[in-house]
Design a protein around this motif. Sequence first.
Motif, PDB file in Angstrom:
ATOM      1  N   UNK A  61       0.806  -1.216   0.000  1.00  0.00           N
ATOM      2  CA  UNK A  61       0.000   0.000   0.000  1.00  0.00           C
ATOM      3  C   UNK A  61       0.846   1.276   0.000  1.00  0.00           C
ATOM      4  N   UNK A  62       1.876   1.310   0.858  1.00  0.00           N
ATOM      5  CA  UNK A  62       2.655   2.546   0.993  1.00  0.00           C
ATOM      6  C   UNK A  62       4.153   2.230   1.137  1.00  0.00           C
ATOM      7  N   UNK A  63       4.777   1.669   0.131  1.00  0.00           N
ATOM      8  CA  UNK A  63       6.219   1.366   0.261  1.00  0.00           C
ATOM      9  C   UNK A  63       7.061   2.606   0.506  1.00  0.00           C
ATOM     10  N   UNK A  64       6.636   3.758  -0.054  1.00  0.00           N
ATOM     11  CA  UNK A  64       7.424   4.984   0.070  1.00  0.00           C
ATOM     12  C   UNK A  64       7.508   5.485   1.508  1.00  0.00           C
ATOM     13  N   UNK A  65       6.597   5.053   2.365  1.00  0.00           N
ATOM     14  CA  UNK A  65       6.620   5.483   3.766  1.00  0.00           C
ATOM     15  C   UNK A  65       7.571   4.660   4.611  1.00  0.00           C
ATOM     16  N   UNK A  66       7.902   3.458   4.169  1.00  0.00           N
ATOM     17  CA  UNK A  66       8.522   2.495   5.077  1.00  0.00           C
ATOM     18  C   UNK A  66       9.878   1.970   4.634  1.00  0.00           C
ATOM     19  N   UNK A  67      10.240   2.154   3.382  1.00  0.00           N
ATOM     20  CA  UNK A  67      11.467   1.532   2.885  1.00  0.00           C
ATOM     21  C   UNK A  67      12.269   2.535   2.076  1.00  0.00           C
ATOM     22  N   UNK A  68      13.576   2.462   2.219  1.00  0.00           N
ATOM     23  CA  UNK A  68      14.452   3.329   1.440  1.00  0.00           C
ATOM     24  C   UNK A  68      15.893   2.880   1.607  1.00  0.00           C
ATOM     25  N   UNK A  69      16.693   3.107   0.582  1.00  0.00           N
ATOM     26  CA  UNK A  69      18.105   2.742   0.679  1.00  0.00           C
ATOM     27  C   UNK A  69      18.920   3.663  -0.226  1.00  0.00           C
ATOM     28  N   UNK A  70      20.023   4.152   0.311  1.00  0.00           N
ATOM     29  CA  UNK A  70      20.960   4.965  -0.444  1.00  0.00           C
ATOM     30  C   UNK A  70      22.021   4.056  -1.065  1.00  0.00           C
ATOM     31  N   UNK A  71      22.734   4.529  -2.084  1.00  0.00           N
ATOM     32  CA  UNK A  71      23.813   3.692  -2.649  1.00  0.00           C
ATOM     33  C   UNK A  71      24.801   3.216  -1.596  1.00  0.00           C
ATOM     34  N   UNK A  72      25.069   4.074  -0.596  1.00  0.00           N
ATOM     35  CA  UNK A  72      26.013   3.696   0.460  1.00  0.00           C
ATOM     36  C   UNK A  72      25.495   2.563   1.331  1.00  0.00           C
ATOM     37  N   UNK A 149      16.010   8.660   6.529  1.00  0.00           N
ATOM     38  CA  UNK A 149      17.078   8.132   5.663  1.00  0.00           C
ATOM     39  C   UNK A 149      17.960   9.293   5.203  1.00  0.00           C
ATOM     40  N   UNK A 150      19.255   9.136   5.402  1.00  0.00           N
ATOM     41  CA  UNK A 150      20.207  10.171   5.042  1.00  0.00           C
ATOM     42  C   UNK A 150      20.639  11.032   6.208  1.00  0.00           C
ATOM     43  N   UNK A 151      19.923  10.962   7.336  1.00  0.00           N
ATOM     44  CA  UNK A 151      20.305  11.730   8.518  1.00  0.00           C
ATOM     45  C   UNK A 151      21.332  10.965   9.333  1.00  0.00           C
TER      46      UNK A 151
END
Length: 301
Positions: A61-72, A149-151
């Motif tokens: 339903x809302x992947x953008x709220x819960x998952x993320x990954x940077x190249x690092x 993510x990123x902080x």
Amino acid sequence: MPLSESEASGLDAPDLRTVFPIDKDHDYRLNLRAAQDPAVFLKNSDDGGVLLRERNAILDEHPERHIGILPAGERLLDDVIDFIARLNVLDEAALQQIRAAPSGHERCMLLARYLETDFALMQSDSDGNRKLVGGCVCFPSSWSPEQKVGLDLEQIHSFVPGLNERLGERIELFLSRLQPGKSVVRSDWGLKMRPDFNHHPLRDLPSPDASLTPQNGYVRVERQMFTGLPPSADGDPAFAFFIRVSMYRLEEFMQYADLAEGLKRATQTMRPEVSAYKDINDDARGRLLVLLSAGVVTPHA
């Protein structure tokens, strides 16, 4: 469909007595303990797949709220997958599917669909800053994973009143000493008026208030495991942070006299700004203390 309290761990769990001590006022505490068996922490529960179905519904339903990954974070993610493989937490077919995914985002998504625990990936840089570089948190407690993510760790903790001032140096010392492959655990708690595991702010779920009862109140316990990962090519430390959530109906929680007394003391002595951060307003706090003082439930024998 929200998960019910029936999926929670037992109230006789020894770690709950360290979360709700009867002889100490509320304060920020690390309460770190060596993980006796990281595989037990990470292994999926025998609940007929209820928890995994809830996670998959959230990610659909809302992947953008819960998952993320940077190249690092991609190298760290692969290290976590290797760590889980060594512990035999997932079967070989699942691991093969995860590893075959062509991008870091897809591998992160697949791991989140197969693993019950939430996870976050932290990488240090040459200046000692520890940055959140990826992960999946399906079951946040009134915070937004996508905004973190990123902080770096200090920035993330700046949202928690007084945490950096009281525990920042101890947290840094602990993380600097966490060796690859070693795991430690701790726990934290909150109060909710629904049994849902997912309390993302955008869901706008009701906060505890004066209508709190033993039947509609839930004590939320987050069991957390920190695991050291292999350092970067430059020797900078990295680690993974795993979270497993349990929800206890207040009525059942109060059957244990020592837990009820520990919760009462924590509620009485919690600083107002910390209570506000935990989404426990003055009405909810007062109501909870009335319930705990009245002893409305017979203590557990």
